[in-house]
Design a protein around this motif. Structure first.
Motif, PDB file in Angstrom:
ATOM      1  N   PRO A   1       0.221  -0.193 -11.694  1.00 33.12           N
ATOM      2  CA  PRO A   1       0.368  -1.641 -11.263  1.00 33.12           C
ATOM      3  C   PRO A   1       0.397  -1.994  -9.937  1.00 33.12           C
ATOM      4  CG  PRO A   1       1.551  -1.229 -13.643  1.00 33.12           C
ATOM      5  CD  PRO A   1       1.237   0.160 -12.736  1.00 33.12           C
ATOM      6  N   GLY A   2      -0.278  -2.881  -9.270  1.00 26.90           N
ATOM      7  CA  GLY A   2      -0.422  -3.277  -7.920  1.00 26.90           C
ATOM      8  C   GLY A   2      -1.117  -2.307  -6.895  1.00 26.90           C
ATOM      9  N   ILE A   3      -1.603  -1.140  -7.195  1.00 32.67           N
ATOM     10  CA  ILE A   3      -1.876  -0.167  -6.230  1.00 32.67           C
ATOM     11  C   ILE A   3      -3.191  -0.523  -5.397  1.00 32.67           C
ATOM     12  CG2 ILE A   3      -3.415   1.497  -7.647  1.00 32.67           C
ATOM     13  CD1 ILE A   3      -1.793   3.821  -5.797  1.00 32.67           C
ATOM     14  N   VAL A   4      -3.909  -1.154  -6.584  1.00 31.88           N
ATOM     15  CA  VAL A   4      -5.328  -1.497  -6.050  1.00 31.88           C
ATOM     16  C   VAL A   4      -5.107  -2.861  -5.166  1.00 31.88           C
ATOM     17  CG1 VAL A   4      -7.594  -2.625  -6.848  1.00 31.88           C
ATOM     18  CG2 VAL A   4      -6.650  -0.828  -7.992  1.00 31.88           C
ATOM     19  N   THR A   5      -4.351  -3.799  -5.553  1.00 32.04           N
ATOM     20  CA  THR A   5      -4.172  -4.837  -4.653  1.00 32.04           C
ATOM     21  C   THR A   5      -3.533  -4.410  -3.370  1.00 32.04           C
ATOM     22  OG1 THR A   5      -3.724  -6.409  -6.879  1.00 32.04           O
ATOM     23  CG2 THR A   5      -2.686  -7.108  -4.528  1.00 32.04           C
ATOM     24  N   GLY A   6      -2.335  -3.669  -3.569  1.00 28.60           N
ATOM     25  CA  GLY A   6      -1.697  -3.152  -2.377  1.00 28.60           C
ATOM     26  C   GLY A   6      -2.569  -2.409  -1.173  1.00 28.60           C
TER      27      GLY A   6
ATOM     28  N   ILE B   1      -5.478  -2.499   3.776  1.00 33.53           N
ATOM     29  CA  ILE B   1      -6.668  -2.407   4.557  1.00 33.53           C
ATOM     30  C   ILE B   1      -6.912  -3.651   5.466  1.00 33.53           C
ATOM     31  CG2 ILE B   1      -9.033  -1.978   4.555  1.00 33.53           C
ATOM     32  CD1 ILE B   1      -8.320   0.111   2.122  1.00 33.53           C
ATOM     33  N   ALA B   2      -6.741  -4.856   4.736  1.00 32.50           N
ATOM     34  CA  ALA B   2      -7.143  -6.133   5.134  1.00 32.50           C
ATOM     35  C   ALA B   2      -6.126  -6.364   6.292  1.00 32.50           C
ATOM     36  CB  ALA B   2      -6.959  -7.329   4.255  1.00 32.50           C
ATOM     37  N   SER B   3      -4.881  -5.858   6.184  1.00 33.42           N
ATOM     38  CA  SER B   3      -3.958  -5.979   7.224  1.00 33.42           C
ATOM     39  C   SER B   3      -4.161  -5.248   8.425  1.00 33.42           C
ATOM     40  CB  SER B   3      -2.629  -5.636   6.811  1.00 33.42           C
ATOM     41  OG  SER B   3      -2.193  -6.656   5.560  1.00 33.42           O
ATOM     42  N   ILE B   4      -4.566  -4.137   8.251  1.00 31.64           N
ATOM     43  CA  ILE B   4      -5.059  -3.199   9.576  1.00 31.64           C
ATOM     44  C   ILE B   4      -6.005  -3.696  10.157  1.00 31.64           C
ATOM     45  CG2 ILE B   4      -5.760  -0.994  10.014  1.00 31.64           C
ATOM     46  CD1 ILE B   4      -4.020  -0.008   7.680  1.00 31.64           C
ATOM     47  N   TYR B   5      -7.193  -4.166   9.507  1.00 35.11           N
ATOM     48  CA  TYR B   5      -8.398  -4.586  10.088  1.00 35.11           C
ATOM     49  C   TYR B   5      -7.927  -6.056  10.826  1.00 35.11           C
ATOM     50  CZ  TYR B   5     -12.710  -7.433  10.593  1.00 35.11           C
ATOM     51  OH  TYR B   5     -13.684  -7.829  11.170  1.00 35.11           O
ATOM     52  N   ASN B   6      -7.149  -6.888  10.259  1.00 36.67           N
ATOM     53  CA  ASN B   6      -6.757  -8.048  10.853  1.00 36.67           C
ATOM     54  C   ASN B   6      -5.679  -7.790  12.177  1.00 36.67           C
ATOM     55  OD1 ASN B   6      -7.552 -10.143   9.315  1.00 36.67           O
ATOM     56  ND2 ASN B   6      -6.054  -9.874   8.075  1.00 36.67           N
ATOM     57  N   ILE B   7      -4.943  -6.938  12.250  1.00 39.39           N
ATOM     58  CA  ILE B   7      -4.215  -6.412  13.373  1.00 39.39           C
ATOM     59  C   ILE B   7      -5.218  -5.843  14.587  1.00 39.39           C
ATOM     60  CG2 ILE B   7      -2.752  -4.729  14.281  1.00 39.39           C
ATOM     61  CD1 ILE B   7      -1.130  -5.172  11.902  1.00 39.39           C
TER      62      ILE B   7
ATOM     63  N   MET C   1       0.846  -1.079  -0.131  1.00 41.32           N
ATOM     64  CA  MET C   1       0.002  -0.107   0.019  1.00 41.32           C
ATOM     65  C   MET C   1       0.785   1.167  -0.092  1.00 41.32           C
ATOM     66  SD  MET C   1      -3.277   0.733   2.853  1.00 41.32           S
ATOM     67  CE  MET C   1      -2.196   1.357   4.180  1.00 41.32           C
ATOM     68  N   ILE C   2       1.812   1.041   0.887  1.00 39.39           N
ATOM     69  CA  ILE C   2       2.657   2.392   0.968  1.00 39.39           C
ATOM     70  C   ILE C   2       3.687   2.429  -0.229  1.00 39.39           C
ATOM     71  CG2 ILE C   2       4.502   3.498   2.282  1.00 39.39           C
ATOM     72  CD1 ILE C   2       3.106   2.068   4.862  1.00 39.39           C
ATOM     73  N   ILE C   3       4.346   1.539  -0.509  1.00 41.32           N
ATOM     74  CA  ILE C   3       5.279   1.375  -1.533  1.00 41.32           C
ATOM     75  C   ILE C   3       4.722   1.988  -2.858  1.00 41.32           C
ATOM     76  CG2 ILE C   3       6.833  -0.030  -2.797  1.00 41.32           C
ATOM     77  CD1 ILE C   3       7.791   0.375  -0.027  1.00 41.32           C
ATOM     78  N   HIS C   4       3.528   1.261  -3.202  1.00 36.23           N
ATOM     79  CA  HIS C   4       2.996   1.451  -4.519  1.00 36.23           C
ATOM     80  C   HIS C   4       2.318   3.149  -4.632  1.00 36.23           C
ATOM     81  CE1 HIS C   4       3.266  -2.256  -6.674  1.00 36.23           C
ATOM     82  NE2 HIS C   4       2.840  -2.632  -5.496  1.00 36.23           N
ATOM     83  N   THR C   5       1.867   3.707  -3.577  1.00 33.60           N
ATOM     84  CA  THR C   5       1.353   5.022  -3.509  1.00 33.60           C
ATOM     85  C   THR C   5       2.551   5.779  -3.389  1.00 33.60           C
ATOM     86  OG1 THR C   5      -0.538   4.580  -1.993  1.00 33.60           O
ATOM     87  CG2 THR C   5       0.065   6.854  -2.149  1.00 33.60           C
ATOM     88  N   ALA C   6       3.618   5.486  -2.715  1.00 30.25           N
ATOM     89  CA  ALA C   6       4.870   6.313  -2.959  1.00 30.25           C
ATOM     90  C   ALA C   6       5.497   6.423  -4.012  1.00 30.25           C
ATOM     91  CB  ALA C   6       5.958   5.969  -1.766  1.00 30.25           C
ATOM     92  N   GLY C   7       5.357   5.056  -4.907  1.00 31.71           N
ATOM     93  CA  GLY C   7       6.102   4.931  -6.284  1.00 31.71           C
ATOM     94  C   GLY C   7       5.286   5.891  -7.289  1.00 31.71           C
ATOM     95  N   LYS C   8       4.044   5.882  -6.992  1.00 30.02           N
ATOM     96  CA  LYS C   8       3.011   6.616  -7.804  1.00 30.02           C
ATOM     97  C   LYS C   8       3.452   8.212  -7.804  1.00 30.02           C
ATOM     98  CE  LYS C   8      -1.832   7.821  -8.354  1.00 30.02           C
ATOM     99  NZ  LYS C   8      -1.711   9.170  -8.297  1.00 30.02           N
ATOM    100  N   LYS C   9       3.691   8.646  -6.639  1.00 31.45           N
ATOM    101  CA  LYS C   9       4.221  10.316  -6.387  1.00 31.45           C
ATOM    102  C   LYS C   9       5.397  10.493  -6.941  1.00 31.45           C
ATOM    103  CE  LYS C   9       0.735  10.894  -2.453  1.00 31.45           C
ATOM    104  NZ  LYS C   9      -0.118  11.713  -3.261  1.00 31.45           N
ATOM    105  N   ILE C  10       6.244   9.610  -6.563  1.00 31.23           N
ATOM    106  CA  ILE C  10       7.765   9.745  -7.097  1.00 31.23           C
ATOM    107  C   ILE C  10       7.758   9.604  -8.595  1.00 31.23           C
ATOM    108  CG2 ILE C  10      10.126   8.634  -6.988  1.00 31.23           C
ATOM    109  CD1 ILE C  10       9.383   7.720  -4.129  1.00 31.23           C
ATOM    110  N   CYS C  11       7.108   9.018  -9.285  1.00 29.48           N
ATOM    111  CA  CYS C  11       7.239   9.204 -10.568  1.00 29.48           C
ATOM    112  C   CYS C  11       6.426   9.943 -11.275  1.00 29.48           C
ATOM    113  CB  CYS C  11       7.106   7.470 -11.196  1.00 29.48           C
ATOM    114  SG  CYS C  11       8.265   6.390 -10.524  1.00 29.48           S
TER     115      CYS C  11
END
Length: 89
Positions: free
Chosen positions: A19-24, A29-35, A1-11
């Motif tokens: 690619p991968g931002i939706v999955t990320g 979100i699923a990880s935060i919910y699980n924690i 989530m963080i990596i793909h969003t940062a990559g979008k901004k950097i580029c």
């Protein structure tokens, strides 16, 4: 989530799809919910968090190496390319 969003901004990619931002985002979100669920329903120790963090880092590093090898592209070339792109401005 963080990596793909940062990559979008950097580029400076316009639009919402990278690619991968939706999955990320879905996995993030699923990880935060699980924690949250694990913290509220079960007893989790610091050791559980440490093991989880180490495991995630190990998996991410191995995935990155496998992607680089499958593309016949070395990690040192990728880092050099990223530095040239980032500091080009």
């Amino acid at each position: 989530m963080i990596i793909h969003t940062a990559g979008k901004k950097i580029c400076n990619i316009k639009g919402w799809y990278v690619p991968g931002i939706v999955t990320g985002w879905i996995m993030g979100i699923a990880s935060i919910y699980n924690i949250y669920v694990l913290n509220t329903l079960y007893t989790i120790t610091i050791l559980d968090y440490v093991i989880g963090i180490v495991f995630v880092i190990l998996v991410m590093v191995l995935l990155q190496v496998m992607v680089q090898k499958s593309a016949n592209y070395s990690i040192s070339k990728m880092i050099k390319n990223m530095k040239n792109t980032l500091f080009k401005k």
